[in-house]
Design an enzyme around this catalytic site. Structure first.
Site: not given
Ligand SMILES: Cc1cc2nc3c(=O)[nH]c(=O)nc-3n(C[C@H](O)[C@H](O)[C@H](O)COP(=O)(O)O)c2cc1C
Length: 355
Positions: A74, A76, A98, A123-124, A127, A188, A190-191, A233, A262, A286
């Site tokens: 989620a 991307m 989301t 990231n912040r 949503f 998340s 950031n909310t 999640k 997350n 990451g």
């Molecule tokens: C820029 C960005 C935006 C994200 N937006 C959401 C989101 O809207 N909803 C959500 O459930 N997770 C969001 N995530 C979290 C990712 O879905 C994932 O759970 C998290 O980045 C860990 O996986 P990764 O290490 O492969 O990035 C976001 C991550 C990034 C980097």
């Protein structure tokens, strides 16, 4: 690493990372626009799909058939603008969102930061999305995408936390007919206040309402005998006790699975070169997140029978296989895809199929 992997890292990635004077959000929007164009063009989709060898590893998880294990996480493609491009790039499921009940712009920019030496992102975003109704309208015209579609729901910023249930229900009703699974995002960072919805009482109230409503929607739409699976999640920053409590609620409320994890508010194991960026507020994703995500997946699978989608820090084939060994039934990528590109998806699919 595959030839494609080397080419992506040595040629494509440096070009992409310099785009928009190095602002990662500019790169994100331009890449998504390009993929949206591909998504609307049948010949472009055929070309993109034809460039890639298929390595199926079919599996049925929470009652849904997946052609392979690796999905897009989620965040991307929040508004589902490039839906058909993702399967052509090798993803075996796509989680959009989301989305929230109210369209919202998200936090002020800059709000997305790369930490290249650590293979990480902070990231912040907050949503930023066009709203559940707009997503539903788009999905109605897009049609099926050939792989399962998850839809991630969150709370609108303007809705107080104690009115969150109504906000999630509004989104659920809008997108339900298009979802192969629903992801309840209560993790998340950031909310403001969102993560408190992981606490026992508010989580119980939220999940009771969502699962009941999913049951009513399944009945009234009459398309399926069983409701669309609802997943939760979770954050990597919960204590073991908090996860154990959360799992109890999930099992009691008939939740179909967990997505772990997350982003984290902690800053583990960052390279010295990223020290300045590490101070930015927001969730870290990451490579540095991988050990904790693995730990959470192990904990969840040891404490309940619910299937888990493992996400967090998968940046190599070995990372993905480790996540499966930890008990995950499916995987998702976000940051690893930014740093490794489509060749990472192909290599992972190949290794999983070879097992
Ligand atoms: C820029 C960005 C935006 C994200 N937006 C959401 C989101 O809207 N909803 C959500 O459930 N997770 C969001 N995530 C979290 C990712 O879905 C994932 O759970 C998290 O980045 C860990 O996986 P990764 O290490 O492969 O990035 C976001 C991550 C990034 C980097």
């Amino acid at each position: 690493m595959s030839v494609g992997g080397v080419a992506y890292r040595r040629v494509a990635r440096p070009v992409l990372f310099r785009m928009g004077k190095g602002d990662p959000e500019v790169v994100h929007h331009r890449t998504l626009s390009a993929l949206a164009r591909v998504s609307r063009s049948a010949p472009a989709l055929r070309l993109l799909g034809g460039l890639r060898r298929r390595h199926p590893s079919p599996r049925t998880v929470f009652g849904v058939d997946f052609p392979s294990a690796v999905g897009l996480a989620a965040g991307m493609d929040k508004d589902g603008v490039a839906l058909k491009a993702w399967p052509a790039l090798g993803f075996g499921h796509v989680e959009v969102g989301t989305v929230t009940a109210h369209p919202q712009p998200g936090n002020p920019r800059p709000r997305l930061f790369r930490l290249p030496a650590s293979g990480a992102i902070i990231n912040r975003m907050g949503f930023n999305n066009s709203g559940a109704q707009a997503l539903a309208a788009r999905l109605a015209t897009t049609g099926r995408i050939g792989v399962p579609l998850g839809i991630s729901l969150g709370k609108s910023k303007i809705t107080p936390v104690d009115e969150a249930v109504g906000d999630y229900l509004t989104s659920l009703r809008a997108v339900y007919p298009f979802a192969d699974y629903i992801a309840v995002n209560v993790s998340s960072p950031n909310t403001p206040g969102l993560r408190t919805l992981q606490d026992r009482a508010p989580l119980d109230e939220l999940l009771a309402a969502l699962t009941t409503e999913a049951g009513s929607l399944a009945w009234s739409l009459g398309q399926r005998r069983t409701p669309v699976p609802v997943l939760v999640k979770i954050a990597p920053d919960l204590t073991d006790q908090a996860i154990a409590d959360l799992l109890e609620v999930c099992v009691d409320r008939g939740i179909a699975g967990l997505i772990a994890t997350n982003t984290t508010l902690t800053r583990p194991g960052l390279a010295a070169g990223d020290a300045a960026t590490a101070a930015e507020a927001g969730g870290l994703s990451g490579r540095p997140l991988a050990p904790r995500s693995l730990e959470v997946v192990r904990f969840v699978t040891a404490h309940c029978d619910l299937p888990v989608i493992g996400v967090g820090g998968i940046g190599t084939v070995d990372d993905g296989l480790r996540m499966l060994d930890a008990g995950a039934s499916l995987l998702q990528l976000y940051t690893g895809f930014i740093f490794g590109g489509p060749p990472l998806v192909t290599s992972l699919n190949k290794a999983i199929a070879a097992r």
